[in-house]
Scaffold this motif. Structure first.
Motif, PDB file in Angstrom:
ATOM      1  N   ALA A 166      29.282 127.501 -45.588  1.00  0.00           N
ATOM      2  CA  ALA A 166      30.723 127.717 -45.741  1.00  0.00           C
ATOM      3  C   ALA A 166      31.048 128.999 -44.822  1.00  0.00           C
ATOM      4  O   ALA A 166      32.228 128.818 -44.396  1.00  0.00           O
ATOM      5  CB  ALA A 166      30.724 128.166 -47.195  1.00  0.00           C
ATOM      6  N   ASP A 167      30.100 129.728 -44.588  1.00  0.00           N
ATOM      7  CA  ASP A 167      30.587 130.963 -43.494  1.00  0.00           C
ATOM      8  C   ASP A 167      30.484 130.770 -42.236  1.00  0.00           C
ATOM      9  O   ASP A 167      31.260 131.444 -41.551  1.00  0.00           O
ATOM     10  CB  ASP A 167      29.423 132.130 -43.892  1.00  0.00           C
ATOM     11  CG  ASP A 167      29.874 132.516 -45.354  1.00  0.00           C
ATOM     12  OD1 ASP A 167      30.835 132.394 -45.896  1.00  0.00           O
ATOM     13  OD2 ASP A 167      28.877 133.324 -45.895  1.00  0.00           O
ATOM     14  N   LEU A 168      29.916 129.597 -41.647  1.00  0.00           N
ATOM     15  CA  LEU A 168      29.711 129.412 -40.196  1.00  0.00           C
ATOM     16  C   LEU A 168      31.144 128.773 -39.770  1.00  0.00           C
ATOM     17  O   LEU A 168      32.095 128.033 -40.295  1.00  0.00           O
ATOM     18  CB  LEU A 168      28.831 128.414 -40.043  1.00  0.00           C
ATOM     19  CG  LEU A 168      27.446 128.817 -40.009  1.00  0.00           C
ATOM     20  CD1 LEU A 168      26.459 127.380 -39.874  1.00  0.00           C
ATOM     21  CD2 LEU A 168      27.168 129.504 -38.784  1.00  0.00           C
ATOM     22  N   ARG A 169      31.804 129.827 -38.680  1.00  0.00           N
ATOM     23  CA  ARG A 169      33.153 129.395 -38.234  1.00  0.00           C
ATOM     24  C   ARG A 169      33.192 127.968 -37.546  1.00  0.00           C
ATOM     25  O   ARG A 169      33.365 128.575 -36.278  1.00  0.00           O
ATOM     26  CB  ARG A 169      33.996 130.801 -37.975  1.00  0.00           C
ATOM     27  CG  ARG A 169      33.925 131.808 -39.218  1.00  0.00           C
ATOM     28  CD  ARG A 169      34.823 132.896 -38.392  1.00  0.00           C
ATOM     29  NE  ARG A 169      36.004 132.615 -37.840  1.00  0.00           N
ATOM     30  CZ  ARG A 169      37.159 132.705 -38.383  1.00  0.00           C
ATOM     31  NH1 ARG A 169      37.254 132.682 -39.762  1.00  0.00           N
ATOM     32  NH2 ARG A 169      38.106 132.496 -37.818  1.00  0.00           N
ATOM     33  N   TYR A 170      32.869 127.155 -37.938  1.00  0.00           N
ATOM     34  CA  TYR A 170      32.719 125.787 -36.802  1.00  0.00           C
ATOM     35  C   TYR A 170      33.662 124.606 -37.451  1.00  0.00           C
ATOM     36  O   TYR A 170      33.507 124.592 -38.606  1.00  0.00           O
ATOM     37  CB  TYR A 170      31.385 125.424 -36.545  1.00  0.00           C
ATOM     38  CG  TYR A 170      30.692 126.363 -35.573  1.00  0.00           C
ATOM     39  CD1 TYR A 170      30.503 126.399 -34.195  1.00  0.00           C
ATOM     40  CD2 TYR A 170      30.036 127.471 -35.876  1.00  0.00           C
ATOM     41  CE1 TYR A 170      29.745 127.252 -33.395  1.00  0.00           C
ATOM     42  CE2 TYR A 170      29.280 128.442 -35.189  1.00  0.00           C
ATOM     43  CZ  TYR A 170      29.194 128.300 -34.064  1.00  0.00           C
ATOM     44  OH  TYR A 170      28.778 129.095 -33.255  1.00  0.00           O
TER      45      TYR A 170
ATOM     46  N   GLN B 274      39.904 122.042 -42.659  1.00  0.00           N
ATOM     47  CA  GLN B 274      39.044 123.187 -42.197  1.00  0.00           C
ATOM     48  C   GLN B 274      37.998 122.729 -40.956  1.00  0.00           C
ATOM     49  O   GLN B 274      37.777 123.302 -40.223  1.00  0.00           O
ATOM     50  CB  GLN B 274      38.820 124.077 -43.028  1.00  0.00           C
ATOM     51  CG  GLN B 274      38.097 125.359 -42.627  1.00  0.00           C
ATOM     52  CD  GLN B 274      37.395 126.318 -43.696  1.00  0.00           C
ATOM     53  OE1 GLN B 274      36.352 125.520 -44.382  1.00  0.00           O
ATOM     54  NE2 GLN B 274      37.781 127.331 -44.113  1.00  0.00           N
ATOM     55  N   LYS B 275      37.112 122.084 -41.737  1.00  0.00           N
ATOM     56  CA  LYS B 275      35.740 121.759 -40.901  1.00  0.00           C
ATOM     57  C   LYS B 275      35.247 120.323 -41.693  1.00  0.00           C
ATOM     58  O   LYS B 275      35.773 119.996 -42.602  1.00  0.00           O
ATOM     59  CB  LYS B 275      34.687 122.852 -41.186  1.00  0.00           C
ATOM     60  CG  LYS B 275      34.476 123.045 -42.713  1.00  0.00           C
ATOM     61  CD  LYS B 275      33.027 123.853 -42.886  1.00  0.00           C
ATOM     62  CE  LYS B 275      33.394 125.427 -42.405  1.00  0.00           C
ATOM     63  NZ  LYS B 275      32.407 126.598 -42.584  1.00  0.00           N
ATOM     64  N   SER B 276      34.399 119.653 -40.874  1.00  0.00           N
ATOM     65  CA  SER B 276      33.686 118.394 -41.360  1.00  0.00           C
ATOM     66  C   SER B 276      32.136 118.642 -41.454  1.00  0.00           C
ATOM     67  O   SER B 276      31.772 119.726 -40.504  1.00  0.00           O
ATOM     68  CB  SER B 276      33.994 117.359 -40.432  1.00  0.00           C
ATOM     69  OG  SER B 276      35.156 117.054 -40.577  1.00  0.00           O
ATOM     70  N   VAL B 277      31.640 118.500 -42.197  1.00  0.00           N
ATOM     71  CA  VAL B 277      30.072 118.621 -42.665  1.00  0.00           C
ATOM     72  C   VAL B 277      29.397 117.285 -43.019  1.00  0.00           C
ATOM     73  O   VAL B 277      29.749 116.695 -43.717  1.00  0.00           O
ATOM     74  CB  VAL B 277      29.798 119.679 -43.749  1.00  0.00           C
ATOM     75  CG1 VAL B 277      28.410 119.771 -43.885  1.00  0.00           C
ATOM     76  CG2 VAL B 277      30.609 120.850 -43.423  1.00  0.00           C
TER      77      VAL B 277
END
Length: 565
Positions: A461-465, A513-516
């Motif tokens: 959650a905290d990684l800004r990628y 926001q992001k993809s995981v």
């Protein structure tokens, strides 16, 4: 007209004149309002035509690309080009068709809400066939906190006027040109003028043939030329928006001016040279975080091969190539893992350094780091796979702020012993000291993942990628299509980093926001992105054919090809 590359006839592409570009832009500008009036059924027809035409040009395009990159098209390594080129495009086309057939509002397999209230959509697997092919994988798109989960904005509220988008492409991957074009047309509702890079302008006829239905009807135009043509097109009065893939230097030259002095002056007073809306997918010093744990010998060997392939894929000319390996100083197996990784890299043959400036960038790193270790022997055509041990994790470190874009891997050790401590320090290190927010990779043993599940979820959650691979190379997030590809949101034009905006995103989320993507720690059979896959060519051909038209009868042959890797 032909020239010879690797002793093979090779088409030479004539540069587009300014006059020809003007005529093409004029035609596209007249078609932009017609495009926004085209309904979903007809758009599906265009996508199906494109899917058919990509299949027709796939084999020849792969052959030409392989020869340009110094790869024998009959060797296993050619499978790399099948999977990163035609396969990616066909999957993207197929998923867009599915999305439009669902009325532009495809339902994710499930939604979940994180403890902080952030909403997350599962997009992989989304079918029984997906579960078989992507066994043990999950793919998610995280929605920006506080934003709605809406999809397909252009299909809910049509624009009153059309737009003409200029796409300036990098030259390392054929699929970039086509998938970016699809996004502008079918997700952002703009017709496209696509400027091919001079590096891979040999792909131009294949791009035009693959999307000939869009070209014929005036919704896509393709041009070739140098930076002067690109600059001319950027400032053309009939071009409405711009999309760039490449480096932050290219972006800043377009937006803020050609010289560093001009850029700094303009940034200081926030007066950009170019005032048109611009999106971008730019570079990244891609980190791979190895979470300390107790790994077996086979675990260590598998992940050494995994990281080696993240470095060497496409000769390391990828914006998602592994560039910084981050380990814990206190991890008892650290030295063993590094030794195995070095052995794996040393066993992989050099690749042709086809991307301009590679040798100069490589030498610049050697000048900064005399401790760099070449693991293979170089020749005139290639750069040796090279590691740089003992890189300091300090702010401003050269290797953490310059994307090598060649076969270099920097090694950083953080002062940590146990997983929780390492994760906290790794997140701070990545967010504060490593250039770029495009993608990263987290390697974590399942026993560690179970014991430290809260810390791992918080780190993700905290990684800004914009893309995070858990036990899987982030290049797969690019290839999936249903996931998003782009920098973490929030980069200002004055400090563009890895860019702004996303592509792919076939679920058409309005506020990603992001993809995981998560995979098993030990993927079986040998993944298709492993350089050491012995059956890569056959696998590449079969997975490409499968993605064009998934059918149950194709599965046995695909699975057999995978098992033989």
């Amino acid at each position: 007209m032909t020239e010879t590359i690797n002793n093979k006839p090779f088409p030479s592409i004539r540069a587009t004149s300014f006059e020809s570009a003007d005529a093409l832009i004029s035609r596209l500008a007249k078609s932009k309002n017609a495009w926004i009036q085209i309904g979903i059924p007809e758009r599906i027809t265009y996508l199906r035509r494109c899917l058919e035409d990509v299949q027709k040009v796939a084999a020849r395009s792969v052959e030409v690309t392989c020869r340009a990159k110094g790869i024998d098209p009959s060797e296993p390594l050619a499978g790399e080009e099948w999977m990163s080129g035609p396969m990616v495009v066909m999957r993207n086309l197929r998923l867009l068709i599915q999305t439009l057939e669902a009325g532009s509002q495809p339902k994710p397999k499930r939604w979940r809400t994180r403890p902080d209230g952030q909403l997350v959509a599962q997009v992989l697997p989304d079918s029984l066939i997906d579960k078989i092919i992507w066994r043990g994988f999950t793919g998610e798109v995280w929605i920006e906190p506080g934003k709605p989960t809406t999809q397909g904005a252009i299909y809910r509220e049509k624009h009153s006027a059309g737009g003409l988008a200029l796409i300036l492409e990098a030259g390392n991957n054929w699929s970039l040109s086509l998938t970016d074009t699809l996004y502008k047309l079918f997700v952002e509702d703009q017709v496209v003028i696509l400027k091919m890079s001079q590096i891979n302008d040999y792909d131009t006829p294949f791009v035009e043939q693959a999307f000939q239905s869009l070209v014929e009807h005036g919704f896509l135009g393709v041009v070739c030329g140098d930076a002067q043509l690109g600059n001319y097109l950027c400032h053309h009065p009939e071009v409405d928006t711009i999309h760039v893939t490449g480096s932050d230097r290219t972006h800043d030259a377009i937006v803020w001016g050609k010289t560093l002095e001009e850029q700094l002056q303009r940034k200081e007073v926030n007066q950009p040279l170019l005032k048109k809306p611009i999106t971008s997918q730019l570079g990244c010093v891609t980190p791979v975080f190895v979470v300390p744990g107790l790994w077996s010998k086979s675990d260590l060997l598998f992940q050494a091969r995994h990281v080696a392939s993240m470095v060497t894929h496409n000769g390391s000319f990828n914006c998602d190539a592994a560039k910084v390996l981050v380990t814990a100083k206190g991890w008892k197996q650290r030295d063993t893992f590094l030794t195995l990784l070095h052995q794996e890299l040393a066993a992989i043959p050099n690749r042709q350094a086809y991307y301009p400036g590679a040798k100069e960038r490589y030498q610049a790193f050697l000048n900064h780091y005399p401790q760099a270790q070449a693991l293979t022997c170089a020749d005139q055509e290639s750069i040796p796979w090279t590691v740089i041990p003992d890189i300091s994790p300090r702010l401003g470190e050269y290797a953490l702020n310059h994307e090598a874009f060649c076969g270099l891997l920097a090694e950083v050790a953080l002062d940590a012993h146990e997983p929780g401590e390492f994760l906290a320090k790794a997140v701070n290190f990545a967010n504060q000291k490593v250039k770029g927010t495009l993608s990263c990779v987290l390697l974590v043993h399942p026993a560690t993942e179970k014991a430290y599940s809260t810390e791992i979820e918080q780190a993700i959650a905290d990684l800004r990628y914009g893309a995070i691979g858990v036990n899987v190379w982030s290049g797969i997030i690019y290839a999936l299509g249903s996931t998003t590809w782009g920098a973490f949101p929030g980069n200002p034009l004055t400090n563009i980093g890895s860019g702004r905006g996303v592509v792919h995103n076939t679920y058409l989320f309005d506020h990603p926001q992001k993809s995981v993507v998560r995979s098993p720690f030990r993927i079986f059979p040998t993944p298709g992105w492993f350089t050491t896959n012995k059956n890569l060519l056959e696998l590449g051909k079969r997975i490409t054919a499968f993605e064009a038209n998934p059918q149950w009868y194709k599965l046995p042959g695909l699975i057999l090809a995978a098992l033989q890797g």
